[in-house]
Enzyme design. Structure first.
Site, PDB file in Angstrom:
ATOM      1  N   GLY A 133      44.447 -12.833 -38.303  1.00  0.00           N
ATOM      2  CA  GLY A 133      44.131 -11.533 -38.894  1.00  0.00           C
ATOM      3  C   GLY A 133      45.034 -10.473 -38.308  1.00  0.00           C
ATOM      4  O   GLY A 133      46.020 -10.757 -37.630  1.00  0.00           O
ATOM      5  N   ASP A 159      34.860  -0.529 -29.699  1.00  0.00           N
ATOM      6  CA  ASP A 159      34.993  -1.082 -31.048  1.00  0.00           C
ATOM      7  C   ASP A 159      33.902  -2.115 -31.298  1.00  0.00           C
ATOM      8  O   ASP A 159      34.152  -3.204 -31.810  1.00  0.00           O
ATOM      9  CB  ASP A 159      36.377  -1.695 -31.246  1.00  0.00           C
TER      10      ASP A 159
END
Length: 859
Positions: free
Chosen positions: A21, A134
């Protein structure tokens, strides 16, 4: 960068691709040195082109690698391959929380289980000063056995390109702060992150609230068609009420989520530890249908009003309520106000005259015990100037009863002044409601017969009038509001912690109100004097605040996450309660190190053995992190991530370090050899042994020595060959092994065992009469033979001071005094391990830290 199978990245050989990714590619790899499978994430090459970002990435990766917690992904290594940074971490089997959700809510019991695990992981990292920044469902992983792992901890702020979401005012080049830069994922960022302001652990708690809202409702708290819409919603809108989306959600859980999602950081939980405490407290309310008005969609204004109301409930420490066990109280949530904020141990706490002032004793940061005062509305403590003494009680007239270092009871004005000594050998004390008289427990001679006496305990009220006498300890005297009775803990059996709640009248008639309990921590009269409240475990390990009437009828007032001590109850029903965190930690230092350090695994770590060269530690974990069962770990003494070996009690490392002797939790057969690297466990013949006590190795690694019990018999020692065959008894009944390192001498000719009378005896393995070991005193235990076989290292208990002993002469030389670098809450040392050269020493210590809370609304 794509890596094909067989590519060597450092010492790791790539086996297969796991995923890819924007954050880089993840591979399954083989660690050739430790012979285990790991995960290798190769990060974007853009990181390598910015020296400052690469430097900060490596710094954060190393910091995250120091996090050793069951709910945080373990990082093993960090480096670069052909210019691209990579991270090596533990290989997990399961799927992310995002994959679990897929737009559907989770069962409420599952929600709480997952949420508590997240909160525990956050608390462990935040305590080390590491913030995620995050947190989102994609960064939360659930293994097949239900364990949650937080991924990418401490890395997200550096691995995410700043241009991905855009930036605001901009940071100067090389700045280590994130002010002016937007870091995070739209939909889970805190408002301060959206504004490009500095973020801290409270930002993680906002993201945590978003995730919890999504687990409960199946939809995002702040949805949007794109990142801009989501960020606008975070700054300006309130999430849809969980009551509308899922009516069965308990009010306490909904209030918790709202508190996490406050726009201003100052109005959220101020620590993940408090959030974890709150979640554990509300655990019992999950799944209880909440009493609600007819289902009508609330307006934004109404939702804001409800949020403001929730803030009012949570002011002063931010901890939510607990589960009440009678149906009418389930919707009632007590309010917690945290009063202390330093690291250490709160010892005693009492309401002052009028109930506004709170007086307490505490030892902070390893310092001496000291008496402080504070107020609930302004929890800033002020020292009263009394050191090395114990607070016992505070009278309604403004006078303290304190116990001096020598055990003498003294009276001192709350406003200040010199103590006036009253009575010696005092255990506890309490003032009558009018402040005129004291009840005390004292150690004193008790008459047994007309011609003999022994030391026992007396309860006196007033001083000089004995209401009750016992041969065993009595503690926690508390006078009823009307002055007609005194409640106390009667330790008839059970030693220091176990006992029963009892009351005695002014006529000396004693009545036992509760059965014996293993732990009782704190006794107080409820307002009105119709019940006695106390803190104790209930139904296993769950701590509760309990009440008992004078007729002996008991009820649970509330469940308490973790340990707790009841300190005091005011006439208006407010309660002082200390929440206690007790841990067993492994500490020590290798050769050449000048300060002991923490080498623990989880929350209750014991040092079972240390290799002869001092480089490897055998650690046994027995706390909540492993379900209160034994689990054995191997850890490099330099502090690298511990390796979980097996479930069971590892007793000793083999001389070559390749095997561990392992017992089952209940010490029943079999005794097994567990490999520290590649290989399969080997089960040893049990022979006549039905229960093992301990086991160790001969120096050549070809035989073992163990102690155990045959059917209906006493413990004795055995030798067993590794080549095969059952164990052979070598001592008479009534003998047991000491520490593994102190079993067989380096030349293999002798071993040390202790007899039923606890005396240490040297047994020759080649035949001959056993000889007592000179110089081992009562309470000492042998740790290890010295390398030359001429001496022994022994440790004192309690205290853990290590001496070098000459067993032939009894001469002792103080060798080492274990001393943890952080002495806050230090309660004592248990097991000690040392290398044959005496240069590396590791030990287990007990640490107890606590925080004082004021509770309102208990019934």
């Amino acid at each position: 960068m794509f890596l094909s199978p067989g590519t060597q990245v450092g010492r790791y050989r790539i086996l297969a691709t796991l995923g890819a990714g924007g954050m880089g590619e993840v591979y399954r790899a083989r660690d050739g040195r430790l012979d285990r499978d790991v995960a290798v994430k190769v990060l974007p090459e853009a990181l390598a082109t910015d020296p400052d970002r690469l430097r900060r990435f490596e710094q954060e990766a190393r910091a995250a690698g120091q996090l050793n917690h069951p709910h945080i992904l373990a990082i093993y290594d960090v480096g670069t391959h052909e210019g691209a940074p990579f991270v090596v971490y533990e290989l997990l089997d399961g799927k992310t929380l995002a994959e679990w959700l897929k737009g559907a809510p989770l069962p409420l019991r599952k929600v709480l289980d997952v949420a508590i695990q997240i909160a525990r992981g956050l608390a462990a990292a935040h305590e080390r000063g590491i913030v995620h920044r995050d947190l989102k469902p994609e960064n939360l992983f659930l293994t097949r056995d239900g364990r949650l792992k937080i991924l990418d901890f401490g890395l997200a702020k550096l691995t995410r390109p700043e241009s991905q979401l855009g930036s605001g005012r901009g940071s100067p080049p090389g700045s280590s702060t994130e002010t002016g830069t937007i870091l995070g994922t739209a939909g889970y960022m805190a408002p301060e992150q959206v504004r490009g302001e500095r973020s801290d652990q409270r930002s993680d708690l906002f993201a945590f609230g978003c995730i919890l809202h999504e687990m409960i409702s199946g939809q995002r708290a702040f949805p949007g068609g794109n990142a801009i819409e989501s960020m606008y919603a975070i700054l300006n809108l309130e999430p849809v009420s969980l009551a509308e989306l899922r009516p069965e959600v308990a009010p306490a859980l909904e209030e918790f989520v709202r508190h996490c999602l406050e726009k201003e950081p100052a109005r959220r939980f101020q620590s993940s530890q408090d959030a974890c405490f709150a979640l554990q407290a509300i655990g019992g309310t999950v799944g209880v249908p909440a009493p609600r008005p007819p289902s009508v969609r609330a307006t934004t204004r109404a939702r804001v009003q409800l949020a403001v109301a929730s803030i009012a409930l949570l002011v002063g420490g931010g901890v939510l309520g607990a589960l009440f066990h009678h149906p009418s109280a389930r919707a009632h949530i007590p309010i917690f106000h945290r009063l202390t904020f330093r690291r250490g141990l709160v010892e005693a706490a009492r309401f002052g005259p009028g109930g506004r002032t709170i007086v307490y004793g505490a030892a902070w940061h390893g310092g001496p015990a000291e008496i402080f005062s504070t107020e609930a509305d302004h929890p800033e403590s002020r020292s009263l100037g009394y050191l090395n003494c114990e607070l016992l009680a505070v009278s309604s007239s403004g006078e303290m009863a304190i116990k001096l270092q020598n055990g003498t009871l003294a009276r001192v004005p709350l406003a200040g002044g010199a103590p006036r000594e009253i009575l010696e050998q005092v255990g506890g004390a309490d003032w009558a409601a009018d402040g005129s008289e004291l009840a005390v427990t004292t150690a004193a001679a008790t008459t047994l017969t007309a011609s003999s006496s022994s030391m026992g305990w007396r309860l006196e009220f007033p001083i000089g009038k004995t209401l009750y006498a016992s041969q065993t300890w009595i503690s926690e005297p508390r006078i009823s509001p009307d002055g007609s009775r005194v409640a106390f803990v009667d330790h008839t059996v059970g030693g220091d912690t176990g006992g029963s709640i009892a009351v005695v009248g002014l006529d000396g008639r004693k009545r036992t109100l509760t059965p014996w309990r293993e732990w009782i921590r704190g006794v107080c009269w409820a307002p009105g004097g119709h019940e006695v409240w106390f803190a104790a475990p209930h139904s296993g390990q769950q701590w509760t605040l309990q009440a008992v009437t004078l007729a002996g009828k008991e009820r649970v007032v509330m469940q308490i996450p973790g340990g707790a001590i009841l300190k005091d109850i005011a006439p208006d029903g407010r309660v002082l309660l200390a929440r206690v965190d007790t841990r067993v930690e492994a500490h020590g230092a290798s050769a050449g190190e000048h300060q002991d350090r923490d080498v623990s695994c989880l929350d209750q770590t014991y040092v079972s053995d240390v290799s002869n060269d001092g480089r490897r530690l055998l650690l046994v974990e027995q706390g909540e992190g492993v379900g209160l069962s034994y689990t054995t770990y191997l850890r490099e003494a330099n502090g690298s991530t511990p390796i979980r070996l097996f479930e069971g009690l590892g007793t000793a490392l083999s001389p070559d370090g390749k095997w561990v002797l392992a017992l089952t939790k209940d010490r029943q057969p079999p005794l097994t050899l567990q490999p520290t690297g590649p290989g399969s466990p080997v089960q040893l013949e049990r022979g006549p042994i039905e229960r093992y006590d301990w086991a160790s190795w001969f120096p050549d690694g070809k035989r073992i020595i163990c102690s155990g019990r045959e059917h209906g018999g006493e413990s004795r020692c055995y030798v067993q060959d590794m080549s095969g065959g059952p164990p052979r008894s070598i001592t008479p009944p009534g003998t047991n092994l000491y520490n593994p390192g102190a079993a067989v001498s380096p030349d293999g000719n002798y071993f040390i065992a202790r007899n039923m009378d606890e005396t240490a005896t040297l047994y020759p393995l080649g035949g001959g009469a056993p000889q007592p070991v000179s110089g081992i005193m009562s309470g000492d235990y042998a740790i290890r033979w010295t390398g030359d076989g001429r001496g022994l290292f022994v440790a004192t208990s309690p205290g853990g001071h290590v001496y070098r002993l000459d067993p032939s002469t009894g001469r002792r030389e103080l060798w080492r005094v274990p001393a943890p670098s952080d002495s806050a809450g230090f309660r004592g040392i248990s097991t000690v391990q040392i290398t044959p050269d005496g240069r590396s020493c590791f030990y287990a210590l007990t640490r107890e830290v606590s925080d004082l809370y004021l509770l309102e609304g208990l019934r």
